[in-house]
Design a protein around this motif. Structure first.
Motif, short mmCIF file in Angstrom:
data_model
loop_
_atom_site.label_atom_id
_atom_site.label_comp_id
_atom_site.label_asym_id
_atom_site.label_seq_id
_atom_site.Cartn_x
_atom_site.Cartn_y
_atom_site.Cartn_z
N TRP A 158 7.28 6.95 -10.48
CA TRP A 158 7.50 5.51 -10.66
C TRP A 158 7.05 4.78 -9.41
O TRP A 158 7.20 5.29 -8.28
CB TRP A 158 8.98 5.21 -10.90
N ARG A 209 1.65 -2.44 -4.32
CA ARG A 209 2.46 -1.51 -5.10
C ARG A 209 2.85 -0.32 -4.22
O ARG A 209 2.03 0.17 -3.44
CB ARG A 209 1.69 -1.03 -6.33
N TYR A 261 6.69 0.34 -12.56
CA TYR A 261 5.70 1.01 -13.37
C TYR A 261 5.96 2.51 -13.42
O TYR A 261 6.24 3.12 -12.38
CB TYR A 261 4.30 0.81 -12.77
N CYS A 262 5.85 3.09 -14.59
CA CYS A 262 5.87 4.55 -14.67
C CYS A 262 4.44 5.06 -14.55
O CYS A 262 3.48 4.32 -14.80
CB CYS A 262 6.52 5.04 -15.95
N ALA A 263 4.33 6.32 -14.17
CA ALA A 263 3.00 6.88 -13.94
C ALA A 263 3.02 8.39 -14.14
O ALA A 263 4.06 9.04 -13.95
CB ALA A 263 2.54 6.56 -12.52
N ARG A 283 -0.33 8.18 -5.40
CA ARG A 283 -1.32 7.69 -6.34
C ARG A 283 -1.24 8.51 -7.63
O ARG A 283 -0.96 9.70 -7.60
CB ARG A 283 -2.73 7.78 -5.75
N TYR A 296 -2.61 7.73 -14.34
CA TYR A 296 -2.27 6.82 -15.43
C TYR A 296 -1.01 6.02 -15.08
O TYR A 296 -0.04 6.58 -14.58
CB TYR A 296 -2.01 7.60 -16.73
N TRP A 297 -1.07 4.74 -15.39
CA TRP A 297 0.04 3.83 -15.12
C TRP A 297 0.41 3.07 -16.39
O TRP A 297 -0.44 2.76 -17.21
CB TRP A 297 -0.35 2.80 -14.06
#
Length: 117
Positions: free
Chosen positions: A36, A45, A94-96, A104, A107-108
């Protein structure tokens, strides 16, 4: 296509708690390092939680002891429990999935707003 959809954001008072959820499609998270991140207004971010494939979690000092990341492989979902929230935690979260190192991810999701006042 890989899609990540967050939910659970909202407005909360100082000291309150929230549980963010993220449902993944197009990728089995059981084989992925997940995480996250958050972005506050006028700031870059930043990562707030990472969980590797053997469920070892890492958090920055700013949230350690207050945030907890988890996953449910059967639901292909990941979660972030936020406790003892402070105004400085206000951000879009944001989840990732699929870690690339150094906070890093490949996908986000689109994000969910958390406001603490």
């Amino acid at each position: 296509d890989v899609q990540l959809v967050e939910s659970g954001g909202g407005s909360v008072q100082v000291g309150g708690s929230l549980r963010l959820s993220c449902v993944a499609s197009g990728y089995r998270i059981s084989t992925a390092c997940i995480g996250w991140g958050r972005q506050a207004p006028e700031k870059e971010r930043e990562g707030v939680a990472v969980l590797n494939t053997i469920n070892n979690a890492v958090y920055p000092d700013s949230v350690k002891g207050r945030f907890t990341i988890s996953r449910d492989n059967a639901k292909n979902s990941l979660y972030l429990e936020l406790n003892s929230l402070q105004p400085e935690d206000t951000a879009i979260y944001y989840c990732a999935i699929v870690c690339l190192g150094n906070w890093r991810f490949k996908y986000w999701g689109q994000g969910t707003q958390v406001t603490v006042s």
